[in-house]
Design an enzyme around this catalytic site. Structure first.
Site, PDB file in Angstrom:
ATOM      1  N   ASN A  83       0.641  -1.175  -0.114  1.00 39.59           N
ATOM      2  CA  ASN A  83      -0.091   0.051  -0.085  1.00 39.59           C
ATOM      3  C   ASN A  83       0.894   1.172   0.193  1.00 39.59           C
ATOM      4  O   ASN A  83       0.439   2.317  -0.470  1.00 39.59           O
ATOM      5  CB  ASN A  83      -0.821   0.181   1.244  1.00 39.59           C
ATOM      6  CG  ASN A  83      -1.393   1.497   1.654  1.00 39.59           C
ATOM      7  OD1 ASN A  83      -2.344   2.128   0.851  1.00 39.59           O
ATOM      8  ND2 ASN A  83      -0.695   2.056   2.461  1.00 39.59           N
ATOM      9  N   TYR A 149       4.797   9.532 -10.892  1.00 42.90           N
ATOM     10  CA  TYR A 149       3.883   8.660 -10.158  1.00 42.90           C
ATOM     11  C   TYR A 149       2.932   7.818 -11.131  1.00 42.90           C
ATOM     12  O   TYR A 149       2.854   6.610 -10.929  1.00 42.90           O
ATOM     13  CB  TYR A 149       2.674   9.659  -9.787  1.00 42.90           C
ATOM     14  CG  TYR A 149       1.557   9.110  -8.806  1.00 42.90           C
ATOM     15  CD1 TYR A 149       2.119   8.251  -7.560  1.00 42.90           C
ATOM     16  CD2 TYR A 149       0.448   8.958  -9.329  1.00 42.90           C
ATOM     17  CE1 TYR A 149       1.067   7.653  -6.928  1.00 42.90           C
ATOM     18  CE2 TYR A 149      -0.609   8.503  -8.409  1.00 42.90           C
ATOM     19  CZ  TYR A 149      -0.309   7.697  -7.301  1.00 42.90           C
ATOM     20  OH  TYR A 149      -1.494   7.276  -6.606  1.00 42.90           O
ATOM     21  N   LYS A 153       3.173   3.523 -10.882  1.00 44.02           N
ATOM     22  CA  LYS A 153       1.969   2.702 -10.802  1.00 44.02           C
ATOM     23  C   LYS A 153       1.775   1.800 -11.934  1.00 44.02           C
ATOM     24  O   LYS A 153       1.355   0.557 -11.953  1.00 44.02           O
ATOM     25  CB  LYS A 153       0.717   3.746 -10.685  1.00 44.02           C
ATOM     26  CG  LYS A 153       0.740   4.254  -9.204  1.00 44.02           C
ATOM     27  CD  LYS A 153       0.772   3.609  -8.037  1.00 44.02           C
ATOM     28  CE  LYS A 153       0.613   4.109  -6.695  1.00 44.02           C
ATOM     29  NZ  LYS A 153       0.841   3.161  -5.741  1.00 44.02           N
ATOM     30  N   THR A 183      -7.588  11.027   1.841  1.00 43.47           N
ATOM     31  CA  THR A 183      -6.648  10.917   2.645  1.00 43.47           C
ATOM     32  C   THR A 183      -5.878  11.940   2.612  1.00 43.47           C
ATOM     33  O   THR A 183      -6.124  13.122   1.805  1.00 43.47           O
ATOM     34  CB  THR A 183      -5.839   9.563   2.111  1.00 43.47           C
ATOM     35  OG1 THR A 183      -5.485  10.028   0.676  1.00 43.47           O
ATOM     36  CG2 THR A 183      -6.762   8.280   1.943  1.00 43.47           C
TER      37      THR A 183
END
Length: 241
Positions: A83, A149, A153, A183
């Site tokens: 995670n 990023y 991923k 978040t």
């Protein structure tokens, strides 16, 4: 059954660990910071180790000891939830600090791949090993300012596809995009200067319109999928599909 969760100190990782513990599953959390709430709530089931997951040498040093083997001893099913992740550095190519790129790739790519390899190797005799990479829609949809990023991923997605083709007995894997979750990472995205992230308004609108998923609810869906008999049938998937 036992589980390993990276980035358990806050956000989605904390919610995943809490969800697993509520099901009576022992959890080993790996993160730079601890989670005192989980320690207090589940002292018998919850264990944590302070590791900077951007420091591959530190991770390898930990894996070189007996900690992982001792935690996994005696179990018949292992869950690894990769995670931990970072959205930084944000900005057009040529503007980022090279060290920040290396750190991001360590957290987002190197650590998940190393842990997957280590867990499968250490637990070769364990009948069932399930690996879940927390991916992102950014793996499939490029964004300006997110080259690091998005690439990281996408790497997790390809890793899952390739591992599935290895057909190692007892191993199931999936790289799962959980949706846009409320978040601290989302707050960080909304605070990014427009010059570095021109599509910031899209994420501001999601928050303004109440379209961010609750971390606890999302964790529940992720864990339910991880434990489902159909987990791994598709190596790359999106919870919103």
């Amino acid at each position: 059954m036992k589980a390993i969760v990276t980035g358990h100190s806050r956000g989605l990782g904390a919610a995943i660990a809490e969800t697993l513990l509520a099901r009576g599953i022992a959890v080993l959390g790996l993160a730079r910071h601890g989670n005192a709430g989980l320690v207090a709530a589940c002292p018998q089931l919850f264990h944590e180790r302070a590791i900077d997951l951007s420091d591959v040498a530190a991770l390898q040093s930990w894996l070189g000891g007996d900690d992982l083997r001792l935690f996994l001893a005696g179990c018949t099913s292992i869950l690894l939830i990769n995670n931990a992740g970072t959205v930084q550095p944000v900005g057009a190519v040529g503007s980022a600090d090279n060290a920040a790129i290396a750190s991001a790739l360590n957290i987002n790519v190197a650590t998940p791949l190393i842990l997957a390899n280590a867990v499968i190797a250490v637990a070769a005799e364990v009948p069932e090993k399930r690996i879940l990479h927390v991916s992102s829609g950014a793996a499939r949809s490029p964004y300006p300012g997110w080259s690091v990023y998005c690439a990281s991923k996408a790497a997790l997605d390809q890793h899952a596809r390739s591992v599935a083709l290895d057909r190692v007995p007892g191993v199931r894997i999936a790289s799962v995009a959980p949706g846009v979750i409320d978040t601290e990472m989302q707050a960080e995205i909304r605070a990014t200067p427009l010059a570095r992230f021109p599509v910031r308004g899209k994420f501001e609108a999601l928050q303004r319109n109440g379209q961010l998923a609750d971390a606890g609810e999302c964790a529940g869906r992720l864990v339910a999928y991880l434990l489902d008999d159909g987990f791994g049938a598709e190596p790359v998937t999106d919870l919103r599909d």
